[in-house]
Design a protein around this motif. Structure first.
Motif, short mmCIF file in Angstrom:
data_model
loop_
_atom_site.label_atom_id
_atom_site.label_comp_id
_atom_site.label_asym_id
_atom_site.label_seq_id
_atom_site.Cartn_x
_atom_site.Cartn_y
_atom_site.Cartn_z
N VAL A 112 0.87 -1.17 0.00
CA VAL A 112 0.00 0.00 0.00
C VAL A 112 0.91 1.22 0.00
CG1 VAL A 112 -1.70 1.30 1.35
CG2 VAL A 112 -1.83 -1.20 1.24
N PRO A 113 0.70 2.18 -0.90
CA PRO A 113 1.54 3.38 -0.88
C PRO A 113 1.47 4.07 0.49
CG PRO A 113 0.17 3.32 -2.85
CD PRO A 113 -0.30 2.21 -1.96
N ALA A 114 2.63 4.50 0.97
CA ALA A 114 2.72 5.10 2.31
C ALA A 114 1.73 6.25 2.50
CB ALA A 114 4.15 5.58 2.57
N GLU A 115 1.53 7.05 1.46
CA GLU A 115 0.62 8.20 1.60
C GLU A 115 -0.83 7.77 1.80
OE1 GLU A 115 1.27 7.39 -2.78
OE2 GLU A 115 2.59 7.68 -1.08
N ARG A 116 -1.18 6.55 1.49
CA ARG A 116 -2.54 6.06 1.70
C ARG A 116 -2.73 5.45 3.08
NH1 ARG A 116 -4.58 2.13 -2.27
NH2 ARG A 116 -6.49 2.52 -1.14
N MET A 117 -1.64 5.20 3.79
CA MET A 117 -1.73 4.59 5.12
C MET A 117 -1.97 5.66 6.18
SD MET A 117 1.39 1.85 4.94
CE MET A 117 0.95 1.01 6.45
N PRO A 118 -2.71 5.33 7.23
CA PRO A 118 -2.87 6.28 8.33
C PRO A 118 -1.51 6.59 8.95
CG PRO A 118 -4.39 4.43 8.55
CD PRO A 118 -3.45 4.10 7.44
N ALA A 119 -1.37 7.77 9.51
CA ALA A 119 -0.10 8.20 10.09
C ALA A 119 0.38 7.22 11.16
CB ALA A 119 -0.23 9.60 10.68
N ALA A 120 -0.53 6.68 11.97
CA ALA A 120 -0.13 5.74 13.02
C ALA A 120 0.47 4.47 12.42
CB ALA A 120 -1.33 5.39 13.90
N ALA A 121 -0.10 3.97 11.34
CA ALA A 121 0.43 2.77 10.69
C ALA A 121 1.80 3.07 10.08
CB ALA A 121 -0.53 2.26 9.63
N ARG A 122 1.94 4.23 9.45
CA ARG A 122 3.24 4.61 8.88
C ARG A 122 4.31 4.65 9.97
NH1 ARG A 122 0.40 8.61 5.96
NH2 ARG A 122 1.29 10.20 7.30
N ALA A 123 3.95 5.19 11.13
CA ALA A 123 4.90 5.30 12.23
C ALA A 123 5.33 3.91 12.72
CB ALA A 123 4.31 6.10 13.38
N VAL A 124 4.39 2.99 12.82
CA VAL A 124 4.70 1.63 13.28
C VAL A 124 5.64 0.93 12.31
CG1 VAL A 124 3.72 -0.69 13.64
CG2 VAL A 124 2.62 1.30 14.67
N TYR A 125 5.39 1.08 11.02
CA TYR A 125 6.17 0.35 10.01
C TYR A 125 7.41 1.09 9.54
CZ TYR A 125 2.62 -3.20 9.81
OH TYR A 125 1.77 -4.23 10.13
N ARG A 126 7.68 2.28 10.07
CA ARG A 126 8.85 3.05 9.66
C ARG A 126 10.14 2.32 10.02
NH1 ARG A 126 7.57 8.02 11.63
NH2 ARG A 126 6.44 8.34 9.70
N GLU A 127 10.21 1.79 11.22
CA GLU A 127 11.39 1.03 11.65
C GLU A 127 11.08 -0.46 11.55
OE1 GLU A 127 13.48 2.22 15.21
OE2 GLU A 127 12.18 3.99 15.29
N ARG A 128 12.10 -1.23 11.18
CA ARG A 128 11.91 -2.66 11.01
C ARG A 128 13.05 -3.43 11.67
NH1 ARG A 128 7.10 -3.73 9.32
NH2 ARG A 128 7.66 -5.42 7.98
#
Length: 152
Positions: A112-128
């Motif tokens: 899913v393109p990052a811009e379509r994800m909610p900010a909270a989900a982007r924050a969770v998946y930013r670090e791996r």
């Protein structure tokens, strides 16, 4: 002819699979089986996950795990490879970079393109965190299409 895959066939089957099922153990010993994306590196299976995930906590507590990929709809088409082994965090930069590169090549069209994800989900998946399953030598596998059925 055996319905089992040879080791080379088993690893080729795993590499071709899109999604696998990773099973880790809770503190009380009960298994937790989750679908995961993965890549194969030198006959090990690598995953990435957010550092705060329960999966990471389970692996740190008990590294035993199993991994399954399967295919087929009809009984005569069923095929699978099951690996058991130890999971460990990968910390060396060359390996994590390779895993990231392989993930990008394999899964970019499905993200899913990052811009379509909610900010909270982007924050969770930013670090791996990168995890690697180093399997035991024994591979459990089968390919029912190798069974000679009557009338064939």
């Amino acid at each position: 002819m055996s319905i089992r895959f040879t080791p080379d066939e088993a690893w080729a089957f795993v590499e071709r699979a899109h999604t696998g099922v990773l099973t880790t153990l809770r503190r009380d010993g009960y298994p937790v089986a989750l679908p995961v994306w993965f890549v194969v590196v030198d006959r090990t299976v690598c995953f990435t996950t957010p550092p705060g995930s329960r999966k990471v906590a389970r692996v740190r507590r008990d590294p035993r795990a199993s991994f399954l990929v399967e295919s087929g709809d009809a009984w005569a088409e069923l095929a699978a490879v099951h690996l058991s082994g130890q999971l460990a965090e990968v910390t060396d930069e060359p390996t994590t970079a390779l895993v990231d590169e392989l993930f990008e090549a394999k899964y970019a069209p499905f993200r899913v393109p990052a811009e379509r994800m909610p900010a909270a989900a982007r924050a969770v998946y930013r670090e791996r965190v990168t995890l690697r399953l180093v399997p035991d030598e024994k591979i459990l596998s089968w390919d029912n299409s190798r069974i000679r059925l009557r009338g064939d």
